[in-house]
Design a protein around this motif. Structure first.
Motif, short mmCIF file in Angstrom:
data_model
loop_
_atom_site.label_atom_id
_atom_site.label_comp_id
_atom_site.label_asym_id
_atom_site.label_seq_id
_atom_site.Cartn_x
_atom_site.Cartn_y
_atom_site.Cartn_z
N ILE A 38 -54.18 61.92 5.64
CA ILE A 38 -53.35 62.39 6.82
C ILE A 38 -53.91 63.85 7.28
O ILE A 38 -54.17 64.60 6.31
N THR B 60 -44.62 62.49 7.47
CA THR B 60 -45.54 61.19 7.19
C THR B 60 -46.08 61.04 5.73
O THR B 60 -46.25 60.00 5.33
N GLN C 37 -47.02 66.39 9.20
CA GLN C 37 -47.76 65.87 8.20
C GLN C 37 -46.74 65.65 6.63
O GLN C 37 -46.95 65.02 6.12
#
Length: 295
Positions: free
Chosen positions: A145, A132, A129
């Motif tokens: 996300i 990203t 996470q």
């Protein structure tokens, strides 16, 4: 009086485990795991080893629980430890070990999304996470996300996500799930990292430098072999002209002055073509042997 450990080493458990233990073995350190605990033996009284999940090693090093360890660059960037963690070196394992891997942004093969900007406001599933989030923030794209506990490729197929950020080497698995890669988020490879306090300690730094030197020597040797042969003196120039090497080949006289001993180090990929050519120009007794380390 027995020596006390200088370095607390984190050995990654999981995908990097076997390659790391093999690399240390070639560098001169034998790591022997135990079935009942996470503290393997190592044949160096100055090192104590712990088997840890690769996702946790950078946290332990940042906190000073470990001095040194190997992690993937992806997991190092997942949580920033710039103040506490020093990257000592890249450990670019060869094609026979762990190859660099890619974290990619993928969508359904029949979806309308062609570029990251098309996913603005959409749901993205991933195990990383933090990485990203940084990727989409860098592009100025607002997305939702959420963490994937596994089977990430299936999230798009099941309609749970519009896109995924997932790791791959070749993209085969992603394509097999009917997905399409639209961007590369990052390329990851193993790195040797140290706690900055350990890095600043002269005694620990000397040990870290020793470990890094021999690990890099073992890595370099993975793609090299040594070749030794008897060469007719009158054909020496022709033979030397065929030999790629790290430095100038070693040429030594033999008892029979019409022959010379020639030894060199070459890339393993050229050997299968090189040896027949050497034989054709008169070389005899050609020996090829593997190398543990090249420093």
């Amino acid at each position: 009086m027995s020596a006390q450990p200088i370095i607390k080493l984190g050995v990654p458990k999981g995908s990097l485990e076997e390659a790391t233990i093999n690399l240390f073995d070639r560098a001169g350190w034998k790591i022997r795991k135990h079935t009942r605990n996470y503290f393997p033996d190592i044949n160096d009284p100055e090192i104590s080893a712990s088997l840890c999940r690769v996702q946790e090693i950078s946290d332990y090093i940042s906190a000073g629980i470990l001095d040194l360890g190997i992690v993937g660059l992806d997991w190092l960037h997942e949580v920033e430890h710039d103040k506490d963690v020093q990257i000592v070196s890249e450990l670019t394992y060869s094609k026979t070990s762990n190859r660099p891997c890619r974290w990619v942004l993928a969508v359904g093969g029949d979806s309308p999304y062609q570029k990251p900007q098309d996913l603005a406001g959409k749901r993205i599933a991933t195990e990383l996470q933090g990485l990203t989030r940084k990727y989409f923030e860098r592009l100025g794209i607002d997305v939702d996300i959420f963490y994937s506990w596994g089977a990430t490729e299936a999230k798009v197929v099941e309609g749970l996500a519009d896109g995924i950020v997932e790791v791959t080497e070749t993209g085969t698995t992603i394509r097999a799930h009917g997905l399409r890669i639209i961007d590369e988020v990052m390329c990851s490879y193993p790195v040797l990292i140290a706690n900055r306090a350990a890095w600043a300690d002269p005694r620990k730094r000397a040990k870290i430098d020793q470990i890094n030197l021999l690990l890099q020597g073992a890595l370099r040797a993975e793609n090299l072999v040594a070749i030794k042969m008897n060469a007719p003196a009158q054909r020496l120039d022709a033979i030397l002209g065929m030999l790629p090497s790290l430095n100038s080949p070693t040429v030594s006289p033999l008892q029979d002055q019409q022959w010379l001993s020639v030894e060199t180090v070459v890339n393993i990929d050229v050997v299968r073509d090189l040896i027949p050519k050497l034989r054709q120009v008169g070389a005899e007794g050609i020996i090829e042997y593997a190398l543990n380390k090249v420093i």
